[in-house]
Motif scaffolding. Structure first.
Motif, PDB file in Angstrom:
ATOM      1  N   HIS A  47     -39.552  42.172 -76.350  1.00 38.77           N
ATOM      2  CA  HIS A  47     -38.406  41.913 -75.228  1.00 38.77           C
ATOM      3  C   HIS A  47     -37.042  41.208 -75.852  1.00 38.77           C
ATOM      4  N   ARG A  48     -37.591  40.244 -77.064  1.00 36.01           N
ATOM      5  CA  ARG A  48     -36.437  39.555 -77.592  1.00 36.01           C
ATOM      6  C   ARG A  48     -35.651  40.374 -78.682  1.00 36.01           C
ATOM      7  N   LEU A  49     -36.331  41.279 -79.163  1.00 36.85           N
ATOM      8  CA  LEU A  49     -35.713  42.242 -80.325  1.00 36.85           C
ATOM      9  C   LEU A  49     -35.159  43.381 -79.468  1.00 36.85           C
ATOM     10  N   LEU A  50     -35.629  43.791 -78.207  1.00 33.46           N
ATOM     11  CA  LEU A  50     -34.727  44.861 -77.478  1.00 33.46           C
ATOM     12  C   LEU A  50     -33.657  44.284 -77.110  1.00 33.46           C
ATOM     13  N   ARG A  51     -33.432  42.791 -76.548  1.00 34.04           N
ATOM     14  CA  ARG A  51     -32.382  42.449 -76.181  1.00 34.04           C
ATOM     15  C   ARG A  51     -31.160  42.290 -77.138  1.00 34.04           C
ATOM     16  N   THR A  52     -31.476  42.040 -78.286  1.00 33.31           N
ATOM     17  CA  THR A  52     -30.759  41.880 -79.609  1.00 33.31           C
ATOM     18  C   THR A  52     -30.079  43.478 -79.848  1.00 33.31           C
ATOM     19  N   LEU A  53     -31.014  44.473 -79.816  1.00 37.17           N
ATOM     20  CA  LEU A  53     -30.509  45.903 -79.984  1.00 37.17           C
ATOM     21  C   LEU A  53     -29.780  46.329 -78.848  1.00 37.17           C
ATOM     22  N   VAL A  54     -29.807  46.153 -77.693  1.00 31.00           N
ATOM     23  CA  VAL A  54     -29.139  46.524 -76.386  1.00 31.00           C
ATOM     24  C   VAL A  54     -27.562  45.814 -76.573  1.00 31.00           C
ATOM     25  N   ALA A  55     -27.804  44.468 -77.022  1.00 30.78           N
ATOM     26  CA  ALA A  55     -26.477  43.869 -77.261  1.00 30.78           C
ATOM     27  C   ALA A  55     -25.545  44.485 -78.446  1.00 30.78           C
ATOM     28  N   ALA A  68     -33.508  53.083 -74.008  1.00 30.90           N
ATOM     29  CA  ALA A  68     -33.374  54.228 -74.610  1.00 30.90           C
ATOM     30  C   ALA A  68     -32.380  54.263 -75.811  1.00 30.90           C
ATOM     31  N   LEU A  69     -32.423  55.244 -76.690  1.00 28.03           N
ATOM     32  CA  LEU A  69     -31.710  54.874 -77.929  1.00 28.03           C
ATOM     33  C   LEU A  69     -30.272  54.993 -77.778  1.00 28.03           C
ATOM     34  N   GLY A  70     -29.496  54.348 -78.296  1.00 22.58           N
ATOM     35  CA  GLY A  70     -27.951  53.807 -77.798  1.00 22.58           C
ATOM     36  C   GLY A  70     -27.044  54.389 -78.388  1.00 22.58           C
ATOM     37  N   PRO A  71     -25.793  54.444 -78.212  1.00 25.08           N
ATOM     38  CA  PRO A  71     -24.671  55.371 -78.714  1.00 25.08           C
ATOM     39  C   PRO A  71     -24.365  55.277 -80.046  1.00 25.08           C
ATOM     40  N   ARG A  72     -24.543  53.611 -80.436  1.00 21.95           N
ATOM     41  CA  ARG A  72     -24.208  53.372 -81.696  1.00 21.95           C
ATOM     42  C   ARG A  72     -24.984  53.921 -83.002  1.00 21.95           C
ATOM     43  N   LEU A  73     -26.198  54.522 -82.402  1.00 26.58           N
ATOM     44  CA  LEU A  73     -26.970  55.182 -83.504  1.00 26.58           C
ATOM     45  C   LEU A  73     -26.661  56.476 -83.833  1.00 26.58           C
ATOM     46  N   VAL A  74     -25.733  57.128 -83.007  1.00 29.13           N
ATOM     47  CA  VAL A  74     -25.152  58.499 -83.192  1.00 29.13           C
ATOM     48  C   VAL A  74     -24.431  58.448 -84.529  1.00 29.13           C
ATOM     49  N   ARG A  75     -23.538  57.499 -84.683  1.00 33.00           N
ATOM     50  CA  ARG A  75     -22.632  57.672 -86.070  1.00 33.00           C
ATOM     51  C   ARG A  75     -23.592  57.133 -87.198  1.00 33.00           C
ATOM     52  N   LEU A  76     -24.657  56.386 -86.909  1.00 31.53           N
ATOM     53  CA  LEU A  76     -25.517  56.260 -88.159  1.00 31.53           C
ATOM     54  C   LEU A  76     -26.404  57.420 -88.352  1.00 31.53           C
TER      55      LEU A  76
END
Length: 251
Positions: A47-55, A68-76
């Motif tokens: 939960h702690r790691l997921l919150r960091t990745l969401v932020a 779900a995988l987020g939009p910032r991963l698209v560019r990467l």
């Protein structure tokens, strides 16, 4: 953020990437409970790691509370795909020179295969697959070469989620038939597509074992020209190129 270090680096970074990979393997979406079961990590840590990745925009949380995988991963992902494509381009060019047919590189992403690079044949009549196109695993040579490396349970889970629709009369549409075919793929070291995705097209693929990602190389052409005999002749060259790519990636 945790600062404890494991044998391979910062533990929290290792765990964060593990969660991202598990999400990708699950089709891009999973609940905290599913991630805990798959990773073996404590739920509070996840939960702690997921919150960091969401932020950071790398994940998003849906109204259902699933992640779900987020939009910032698209560019990467796009940047990594371009680099991976340029890295493999000389190898694909070599395959085209040797075989005379179109050569591709593809990667397993979730439940489907994504084409990351292509060098077209010099023939006027040739196969063309758009880079970035996503295709099923059950009816493509690259898909079968990639999932042959997975367990039976993982293959069944993929086709249960994605389905096995018939693309042509030659398409395998039952999990048992696909699993039996994958046993043959493992024994012979390559996979084939005998007009299973598109009529008139024959394709052969080999995995890049121990590479930087779950990647496969393929060669495809019109079945009138790319006969079974021609296909079988190119397999050793494809396996040589795949072995060399894996060696370079580990260097």
């Amino acid at each position: 953020m945790e600062v404890a270090r494991g044998q391979s680096g910062v533990q929290s970074v290792d765990r964060a990437f593990t969660l991202l990979e598990l999400l990708a393997d699950a089709g891009g979406r999973a609940t905290l409970g599913e991630l805990a079961a798959a990773s073996g990590l404590p739920a509070p840590t996840i939960h702690r790691l997921l919150r960091t990745l969401v932020a950071g925009g790398h994940l998003r949380q849906e109204p259902s509370r699933a992640y779900a995988l987020g939009p910032r991963l698209v560019r990467l992902g796009e940047g990594a795909g371009r680099l991976l494509g340029s890295w493999v381009h000389p190898a694909l060019t070599e395959l085209v020179e040797v075989t005379g047919e179109t050569a591709n590189m593809a990667v397993l992403e979730g439940d489907r295969v994504v084409y990351l690079a292509q060098v077209p044949s010099k023939h006027a009549m040739r196969m063309f697959t758009e880079v970035g196109r996503r295709v099923p695993v059950h009816c493509t040579a690259v898909g079968k070469a990639l999932v042959a490396q997975l367990s039976e349970a993982d293959v069944r889970a993929i086709v249960a989620r994605a389905g096995m629709p018939a693309q042509t009369p030659n398409t395998l549409t039952e999990p048992a038939a696909l699993l039996a075919h994958l046993e043959q793929v493992r024994r012979q070291g390559f996979a084939t597509d005998e007009a299973e995705q598109e009529l008139g097209v024959r394709c052969v693929a080999v995995p890049v074992l121990d590479g930087p990602a779950r990647v496969a190389l393929s060669v495809s052409g019109p079945d009138a020209r790319f006969t079974p005999a021609a296909r079988d002749r190119v397999v050793p060259e494809m396996q040589r190129v795949a072995t060399e790519l894996a060696r370079i990636s580990r260097a």
